[in-house]
Design a protein around this motif. Structure first.
Motif, PDB file in Angstrom:
ATOM      1  N   TRP A  46     -30.010  19.241  28.453  1.00 24.84           N
ATOM      2  CA  TRP A  46     -28.678  19.869  28.463  1.00 24.84           C
ATOM      3  C   TRP A  46     -28.207  19.961  29.910  1.00 24.84           C
ATOM      4  CZ3 TRP A  46     -27.498  25.294  25.802  1.00 24.84           C
ATOM      5  CH2 TRP A  46     -26.122  25.528  25.848  1.00 24.84           C
ATOM      6  N   LEU A  47     -27.402  19.010  30.334  1.00 28.14           N
ATOM      7  CA  LEU A  47     -26.947  18.946  31.720  1.00 28.14           C
ATOM      8  C   LEU A  47     -26.240  20.228  32.152  1.00 28.14           C
ATOM      9  CD1 LEU A  47     -25.539  15.303  31.658  1.00 28.14           C
ATOM     10  CD2 LEU A  47     -27.441  16.073  33.097  1.00 28.14           C
ATOM     11  N   HIS A  48     -25.322  20.714  31.338  1.00 29.32           N
ATOM     12  CA  HIS A  48     -24.502  21.856  31.756  1.00 29.32           C
ATOM     13  C   HIS A  48     -25.294  23.157  31.830  1.00 29.32           C
ATOM     14  CE1 HIS A  48     -21.337  18.945  30.896  1.00 29.32           C
ATOM     15  NE2 HIS A  48     -20.533  19.685  31.635  1.00 29.32           N
ATOM     16  N   SER A  49     -26.317  23.273  30.987  1.00 31.24           N
ATOM     17  CA  SER A  49     -27.182  24.452  31.075  1.00 31.24           C
ATOM     18  C   SER A  49     -27.976  24.418  32.372  1.00 31.24           C
ATOM     19  CB  SER A  49     -28.124  24.479  29.864  1.00 31.24           C
ATOM     20  OG  SER A  49     -29.167  25.396  30.043  1.00 31.24           O
ATOM     21  N   ASP A  50     -28.460  23.251  32.731  1.00 30.29           N
ATOM     22  CA  ASP A  50     -29.152  23.104  34.020  1.00 30.29           C
ATOM     23  C   ASP A  50     -28.216  23.489  35.168  1.00 30.29           C
ATOM     24  OD1 ASP A  50     -31.171  22.042  32.498  1.00 30.29           O
ATOM     25  OD2 ASP A  50     -31.272  20.117  33.536  1.00 30.29           O
ATOM     26  N   LEU A  51     -27.017  22.941  35.114  1.00 27.12           N
ATOM     27  CA  LEU A  51     -26.047  23.156  36.194  1.00 27.12           C
ATOM     28  C   LEU A  51     -25.759  24.645  36.373  1.00 27.12           C
ATOM     29  CD1 LEU A  51     -24.023  21.959  38.207  1.00 27.12           C
ATOM     30  CD2 LEU A  51     -22.392  21.718  36.331  1.00 27.12           C
ATOM     31  N   ASP A 111     -18.925  22.430  40.926  1.00 27.63           N
ATOM     32  CA  ASP A 111     -18.367  21.083  41.092  1.00 27.63           C
ATOM     33  C   ASP A 111     -18.926  20.352  42.317  1.00 27.63           C
ATOM     34  OD1 ASP A 111     -17.107  22.403  43.106  1.00 27.63           O
ATOM     35  OD2 ASP A 111     -15.054  22.136  42.345  1.00 27.63           O
ATOM     36  N   LYS A 112     -19.741  21.038  43.103  1.00 28.79           N
ATOM     37  CA  LYS A 112     -20.409  20.340  44.212  1.00 28.79           C
ATOM     38  C   LYS A 112     -21.781  19.798  43.780  1.00 28.79           C
ATOM     39  CE  LYS A 112     -17.975  21.029  48.222  1.00 28.79           C
ATOM     40  NZ  LYS A 112     -18.161  21.869  49.374  1.00 28.79           N
ATOM     41  N   ILE A 113     -22.172  20.096  42.547  1.00 27.07           N
ATOM     42  CA  ILE A 113     -23.444  19.580  42.036  1.00 27.07           C
ATOM     43  C   ILE A 113     -23.101  18.630  40.893  1.00 27.07           C
ATOM     44  CG2 ILE A 113     -25.703  20.177  41.067  1.00 27.07           C
ATOM     45  CD1 ILE A 113     -25.139  23.062  42.158  1.00 27.07           C
ATOM     46  N   ARG A 114     -23.204  17.366  41.162  1.00 25.45           N
ATOM     47  CA  ARG A 114     -22.827  16.372  40.164  1.00 25.45           C
ATOM     48  C   ARG A 114     -24.103  15.859  39.492  1.00 25.45           C
ATOM     49  NH1 ARG A 114     -19.445  16.384  44.676  1.00 25.45           N
ATOM     50  NH2 ARG A 114     -21.416  15.944  45.696  1.00 25.45           N
ATOM     51  N   MET A 115     -24.207  16.136  38.200  1.00 29.04           N
ATOM     52  CA  MET A 115     -25.425  15.760  37.492  1.00 29.04           C
ATOM     53  C   MET A 115     -25.177  14.576  36.580  1.00 29.04           C
ATOM     54  SD  MET A 115     -27.167  19.387  36.580  1.00 29.04           S
ATOM     55  CE  MET A 115     -28.560  18.535  35.858  1.00 29.04           C
ATOM     56  N   THR A 116     -26.104  13.633  36.612  1.00 25.27           N
ATOM     57  CA  THR A 116     -26.041  12.469  35.735  1.00 25.27           C
ATOM     58  C   THR A 116     -27.371  12.372  34.999  1.00 25.27           C
ATOM     59  OG1 THR A 116     -24.628  11.342  37.335  1.00 25.27           O
ATOM     60  CG2 THR A 116     -25.666   9.968  35.634  1.00 25.27           C
ATOM     61  N   LEU A 117     -27.272  12.149  33.706  1.00 23.23           N
ATOM     62  CA  LEU A 117     -28.500  11.998  32.930  1.00 23.23           C
ATOM     63  C   LEU A 117     -29.142  10.664  33.278  1.00 23.23           C
ATOM     64  CD1 LEU A 117     -30.027  13.454  30.511  1.00 23.23           C
ATOM     65  CD2 LEU A 117     -29.072  11.610  29.125  1.00 23.23           C
ATOM     66  N   SER A 118     -30.366  10.699  33.729  1.00 22.23           N
ATOM     67  CA  SER A 118     -31.098   9.437  33.851  1.00 22.23           C
ATOM     68  C   SER A 118     -32.029   9.323  32.648  1.00 22.23           C
ATOM     69  CB  SER A 118     -31.861   9.400  35.169  1.00 22.23           C
ATOM     70  OG  SER A 118     -32.628  10.556  35.339  1.00 22.23           O
ATOM     71  N   GLY A 119     -32.639   8.151  32.479  1.00 24.40           N
ATOM     72  CA  GLY A 119     -33.350   7.871  31.237  1.00 24.40           C
ATOM     73  C   GLY A 119     -34.392   8.926  30.909  1.00 24.40           C
ATOM     74  N   VAL A 120     -34.379   9.381  29.671  1.00 25.58           N
ATOM     75  CA  VAL A 120     -35.255  10.465  29.243  1.00 25.58           C
ATOM     76  C   VAL A 120     -36.357   9.892  28.344  1.00 25.58           C
ATOM     77  CG1 VAL A 120     -35.384  12.729  28.177  1.00 25.58           C
ATOM     78  CG2 VAL A 120     -33.254  11.988  29.267  1.00 25.58           C
ATOM     79  N   GLY A 121     -37.581  10.110  28.758  1.00 28.30           N
ATOM     80  CA  GLY A 121     -38.715   9.625  27.969  1.00 28.30           C
ATOM     81  C   GLY A 121     -39.231  10.673  27.008  1.00 28.30           C
ATOM     82  N   GLY A 122     -38.394  11.083  26.052  1.00 32.01           N
ATOM     83  CA  GLY A 122     -38.781  12.096  25.074  1.00 32.01           C
ATOM     84  C   GLY A 122     -38.575  13.494  25.615  1.00 32.01           C
ATOM     85  N   ALA A 123     -38.421  14.464  24.708  1.00 26.51           N
ATOM     86  CA  ALA A 123     -38.154  15.833  25.155  1.00 26.51           C
ATOM     87  C   ALA A 123     -38.805  16.858  24.224  1.00 26.51           C
ATOM     88  CB  ALA A 123     -36.646  16.065  25.248  1.00 26.51           C
ATOM     89  N   PHE A 124     -38.379  16.906  22.961  1.00 26.86           N
ATOM     90  CA  PHE A 124     -38.973  17.763  21.919  1.00 26.86           C
ATOM     91  C   PHE A 124     -38.903  19.241  22.274  1.00 26.86           C
ATOM     92  CE2 PHE A 124     -41.532  13.776  22.363  1.00 26.86           C
ATOM     93  CZ  PHE A 124     -40.948  13.091  21.317  1.00 26.86           C
ATOM     94  N   GLY A 125     -37.940  19.632  23.104  1.00 27.88           N
ATOM     95  CA  GLY A 125     -37.802  21.033  23.509  1.00 27.88           C
ATOM     96  C   GLY A 125     -38.333  21.304  24.898  1.00 27.88           C
TER      97      GLY A 125
END
Lengths: 802, 197
Positions: free
Chosen positions: A241-246, A258-272
């Motif tokens: 969850w990008l916005h929760s991290d931010l 807005d000074k922290i720009r987050m981009t999802l990079s490839g995710v190798g599984g998560a499951f919580g």
């Protein structure tokens, strides 16, 4: 679909499917292939640990070697003097007064200050020019710990004079918990369980223990932080969850979001396991301090300390039933070990309590669920989220009751199975199909796999098919077979009044003479296939074959978390909603341009299909390309499912959940009773998915969830030393997850009973198969051995009494 | 130290390699070949499986110095390797190293256009296409290692039984799929292989 898999149509009398949009190729209901599949099979897909930047440094985290201690001093001078080291940061170097983070309660230190509360807690971070340099420098940091006694269970947490894990709590749960070392408590009282118990002909009770499971996603926590010229930072990271991290990162860094720009990079599984922050803030701190890009990649050892785990639980249950098999009442107490920090514990408590009765009609209940603060590893979200632990216990209880009444366990469950309209313990009515009895019937009606398959090849036993496999430990002498059943109920989406929304941006334009839709959301694709279904939804709603899915980032509004089986429902719903509005705009353009040429523009219901504007009667009015020409339609909209409400803190009553998901399993096991080894032969599953937007992906989710449930039944457990609260097995050598040899055939029956409240009638699917898989395997082992087995995972010593 | 070896048919040279560096680190961080994955770095999960002189190994357990003068095939070279196996060296693979990728071909490969929807336009090894078609790819982190192992299995055994597939892939952990679709994919690749013979 594999040969073992069958799709089943709805039983008669079930709701019909929801009206759908167009029939453009590649739309919903088809098993379209993953848009990222080619990149993933060629090795080109950029996972977060693959990021690379010129002049990049490597970050490393120094973690506490003890579970509970005061930090008297930290000396970083020698580490800082190491050649190749650019920065060594501790708590004192944090740039603002905000030094903690957390999903709901900000109780987790970015870097330990004053005290460490669990084994592996981050204490210092290092940036160096080579990962080995960073590791060696971290080893030179000297920390003077003054050990404190460890709190490891309910007795030690609530003992008179027990140290408080968090001495100055000011979160909103503190007012209603019986002890400050309890994170949250949720009772549910409905009817009169004591009075109902008087009507019971049989009463059974049991104490159950659920071990600590790890998400064990393969792609390690990792990411790359790049300092920007404007004083901000660009962060490329694997998360759920990008916005929760931010929201959690920004106050610690002291930067506007807005000074922290987050981009999802490839995710190798998560499951919580990626709901909570891991290396995000650390990488940003090091990048901002050094002025250089910093990459952090956890190794597997560190990954076991870098994310929260599934709550281990102790559960006490009592059920009663009449002679004819009707449940009279249920009482239960569920104690979840939340470990040192809150993470998602409050929500896990709500789920465990509200789903503790399972998919059964029980009018009189007395329920209590609590989560503890201890010095054990922090626990939070994992697939199934509180419902898994409860399902393990209530399904064991169902078998006990059936045995007590001398009834078939499936028949006993059928008699008590909830259905549409049943009230849950919270008083909430289940207002969509609840085919519990039908799912059990489906798994039971499958033919059983042949017995003694190890003899199938001839006179010589094929040891590969035996418990123990190629270890060649048996030729079948002590092997017995057992069959077990289980069924479970899981909520879908975020509950208890959470504003569970998602955002989608959709653009429609003509590129190279073809109408193209672009879908942009912040949804974390963690492997579940959300990107596939978003394209399918856009094709269905907009009638185009070309759909571009933009990478997820914080340039678009929040999509919420990729968890709680919610993304296809909520972000899928947002994509559908936005597409519908884009379609209206396109049709509006068409009416302006071509409305005078044909009366249907004003009178008929119009659709976009196969690149054309058509009437609901199938008459073509225009090409979308001609309608759009050089114009584009571009909308960003939010979408919400219907609201939920909090559970009453005293009675637990309230419409807390938005949707439920159901799955049933039948496990067939063979047990070597001499050696205590278990081989799961087959694990059949039936699940209602409401509407299978992508049948191939649906099967993958069901089979994957089933395997994780099986793992915790027979092998998966993080072992924490009860005396020291230290983790004993943080590696894939010692924490075992199922291999292809451990995993049986998983035939699947899929029901599609539409939920009229959900987009396309769909039902969240990712978690439900994890629930009933574990108790089904346990039931089968009990059936094979006659042992009570109230603990999971089952180990050889439990089977051999050694 | 300096290490000279062949990767995917091309001579490579790595300088300033630490004695403790693994082949996996050299491939990922020095060669720009991140396809081999770093899931456990202790030889337990198989995500970093590559072929070393034709034999599948966990590249995290191979010291970089051990590959001096030898040949490595990673997932990035799998399509080319499979193509050459079929065209030039039926049944034996490319272990001689005499059929490397030209620079031009390598550049084309890197810029390979893909169909955004299905990936159909890409040039893939049969086992790669089968993994996509069978739905065996979810998060995909285990996929490169599984592909290298599965490709080697099919090279050795054109029509493996389920027990053969399970045995051959037992060193490769997958956390997402439950392995059913992976079995489907290997069966599919084997069946397609038979069709083309």
């Amino acid at each position: 679909m594999g040969s073992q898999t069958r799709a089943t149509t709805a039983p008669s009398g079930s709701p019909t499917s929801i009206k759908q949009g167009s029939k453009t190729r590649g739309g919903i209901g088809e098993s379209t292939l993953r848009p990222d599949g080619t990149l993933k099979v060629t090795g080109e897909f950029a996972y977060s640990s693959d990021m690379w930047h010129e002049d990049m440094l490597w970050g490393y985290t120094l973690r506490s070697t003890t579970a509970h201690a005061e930090i008297r001093s930290i000396d970083t001078s020698e580490a800082l003097a190491t050649s190749g080291v650019y920065a060594v940061l501790t708590y004192d170097d944090l740039p603002t007064g905000m030094k903690n983070y957390g999903l709901e309660i900000q109780d987790t230190p970015v870097l330990a200050h004053g005290r460490v509360r669990h084994h592996g807690e981050p204490v210092a971070i290092v940036a160096a020019d080579h990962p080995e340099t960073a590791r060696r420098a971290a080893a030179k940091i000297r920390i003077d710990y003054a050990e404190l006694p460890v709190i490891t269970d309910e007795a030690s947490a609530t003992a008179p004079g027990a140290l408080l894990i968090h001495e100055n709590r000011d979160d909103h749960h503190i007012g209603h918990v019986p002890h400050p070392n309890i994170v949250h408590r949720q009772p549910i009282v409905r009817g009169d369980a004591a009075a109902a118990a008087e009507r019971a002909d049989v009463i059974v009770s049991g104490d159950y223990v659920f071990g600590m499971q790890d998400q064990a996603f393969l792609g390690p926590e990792s990411g790359l932080a790049v300092p920007a010229e404007d004083g901000g930072v660009d962060l490329y990271v694997a998360t759920q969850w990008l916005h929760s991290d931010l929201r959690q990162i920004a106050p610690v860094l002291g930067l506007p979001e807005d000074k922290i720009r987050m981009t999802l990079s490839g995710v190798g599984g998560a499951f919580g396991g990626r709901e909570d922050l891991s290396m995000q803030i650390h990488a940003c701190l090091l990048a901002l301090r050094t002025g250089k890009p910093v990459k952090i990649v956890y190794n597997r050892f560190e990954s076991f300390f870098g994310h929260v785990h599934r709550h281990p639980a102790k559960l006490h249950y009592e059920h009663g039933a009449t002679r004819d098999g009707k449940l009279t009442h249920m009482k239960c107490r569920i104690v979840l070990d939340g470990g040192a920090y809150a993470s998602a514990s409050p929500a896990v408590v709500g789920n465990a309590a509200s789903l503790s009765a399972g998919p059964y009609v029980i009018e009189d209940v007395d329920i209590e669920a609590v989560a503890l603060y201890t010095n054990n590893p922090p626990c939070g979200a994992m697939r199934g989220f509180g419902a898994v632990q409860a399902c393990f216990a209530y399904e064991a209880q169902m078998d006990k009751l059936a045995a007590e009444l001398d009834m078939d366990p499936v028949e006993f469950r059928r008699i008590n199975a909830m259905e549409q309209g049943t009230l849950l313990p919270t008083g909430q009515s289940c207002d969509s199909p609840a085919p519990v009895a039908e799912l059990l019937r489906l798994v039971k009606s499958r033919p059983l796999p042949p017995e003694q398959q190890w003899l199938a090849a001839g006179e010589q036993a094929d040891v590969r098919a035996l418990p123990g496999g190629l270890s060649n430990t048996t030729h079948g002498e002590g092997v017995v077979r057992g069959v077990g059943y289980a069924v479970g109920i899981k909520n879908v989406g975020f509950s208890e009044g959470f504003d569970d929304y998602s955002t989608a941006r959709v653009r429609m334009e003509v590129i190279n003479g073809e109408a193209v839709a672009t879908v942009h959301t912040a949804m974390a694709e963690v492997g579940q296939g959300g990107v596939t279904v978003h394209a399918q939804i856009a094709r269905t709603e907009l009638g185009v074959s070309q759909v571009t899915i933009r990478p997820a980032d914080t340039q678009v509004g929040s999509a919420g978390s990729t968890s709680a089986s919610r993304q296809t429902y909520v972000t899928g719903g947002a994509v559908k909603h936005t597409c519908e509005n884009v379609r209206e705009k396109v049709l509006e353009l068409g009416r302006v341009k071509f409305g005078t040429y044909h009366p249907a523009w004003a009178t008929a219901e119009l659709l976009l299909e196969g690149g054309k504007v058509v009437t609901d009667g199938g008459e073509v009015l225009a090409d979308i390309v001609d309608v759009l020409e050089n114009e584009s339609v571009d909308l960003e909209l939010e979408w919400r499912h219907r609201p939920t409400e909090p559970f009453d803190l005293r009675t637990g009553q309230g419409n807390g959940h938005v949707q439920y998901s159901f799955a049933a399993h039948r496990a067939v096991v063979e047990v070597d009773t001499e050696l205590g080894l278990v081989k799961v032969i087959e694990l059949a599953v039936a699940q209602d998915v409401g509407k299978a937007l992508n049948p191939l992906s649906v099967l993958g989710q069901i089979q994957g969830g089933t395997t994780q449930g099986m793992g915790v039944a027979v092998m998966e457990e993080i072992i924490v030393d009860p005396k020291t609260a230290k983790v004993r097995n943080p590696s894939f050598t010692d924490y075992l997850i199922p291999t292809i040899l451990d995993t049986p055939t998983i035939p699947v029956d899929v029901l599609e009973l539409a939920d009229e409240h959900a987009p396309y009638g769909l039902r969240g699917i990712g978690e439900a198969p994890t629930l009933s898989s574990t108790p089904a395997v346990l039931a089968a082992i009990r059936n094979a051995t006659g042992l009570e087995l109230n603990r999971t995972p089952v180990r050889p010593e439990h089977l051999t009494g050694t | 130290m300096r290490v000279n070896f062949t990767v995917n048919g091309r001579q490579q040279e790595a300088d300033d390699v630490w004695e403790g560096e693994s082949l996996l680190y050299v491939l990922r961080e020095r060669m720009g070949l991140p396809g081999s994955k770093n899931a456990c770095e202790q030889g337990e999960c198989g995500s970093c499986t590559v072929r070393l002189d034709g034999v599948p190994v966990c590249s995290c357990l191979v010291a970089a110095g051990q590959v001096e003068g030898r040949e490595v095939v990673t997932v990035e070279g799998l399509a080319d390797y499979a193509k050459h196996r079929e065209d030039a060296h039926p049944g034996t693979g490319c272990a001689s190293g005499a059929c490397g990728t030209t620079l031009d071909a390598a550049k084309r490969w890197e810029a390979r256009p893909t169909d955004g929807r299905t990936g159909e336009a890409a040039e893939l090894a049969p086992v790669q296409q089968a993994f996509i078609d069978a739905g065996a790819v979810q998060c995909g982190f285990c996929t490169p290692g599984l592909l290298v192992a599965a490709d080697e299995l099919l090279e050795q055994n054109a029509s493996p039984s389920d027990a053969d597939i399970r045995e051959a892939l037992s060193g490769n952990l997958c956390r997402c799929t439950g392995y059913e679709k992976i079995l489907d994919a290997v069966r599919l690749a084997a069946a397609r292989q038979e069709e083309t013979v």
